[in-house]
Design an enzyme around this catalytic site. Sequence first.
Site: not given
Length: 224
Positions: A71-72, A102, A135, A166, A202, A204
């Site tokens: 969550e930025s 992200c 966002r 998201r 993502h 990863e």
Amino acid sequence: MVIPAPNLVLPKDTPAPGKADYAGLKIGILALQGAFLEHANMLRRLGAAPAEVRLPGDLDSLDGLIIPGGESTTIGKLAEEFGLLEPMRQFISAGKSVWGTCAGLIFLARDIGATGSGGHVTPPRLPVIDITVNRNAFGRQVDSFEADIYPAFAPDGPPFRAVFIRAPRIQSVGEGVQVLARLEDGTIVAARQGQIMVTAFHPELTDDPRFHEYFLSLVKHFNR
Ligand code: GLN
């Protein structure tokens, strides 16, 4: 079918991934919040040594840094609280490579656009890459999705299955920014400016190490 975008031309300085030995590279992963274990596993698989970063001193012996998804707003607030913003800025100014995935992309973006939810919030950030990002802007009905993309650094390889959660939407990139991948509709989802790289998805969370490998090749290239 995703058609590779026509402007995916590699500049001369782009290192060729897959040709280098990454043993001995120490890569920090900002571990304040978010998905850092998966990054660590992928880095180990490629021979690099991951290290969790929580305090300014943790940056000292690193060759590169990953800002993970999460969550930025939380990541930004915690980075400020832990006194990491200025040390990270110096780390990047010294030429060390950094990769934001992200939420990490939002953290590194120069501008946050007004559309997309959360557009009005400007948490503490490190705006070092010349992109404008919105966002959560893929819409509610497509909160999470997967798409095949064709990374610019692997033009002959199989598509990369990108996982979006998201995700932020890159609205525009500045002149000095190289596009690394797009969605079929042209939306830019991975980019690089010098030693700074961002992905809206993502890597990863997949079994495909090509983006991690590309990042390690940047680390090696710029870390001279
Ligand atoms: N939606 C999150 C944000 O705006 C990012 C999501 C993610 O990192 N997977 O910060």
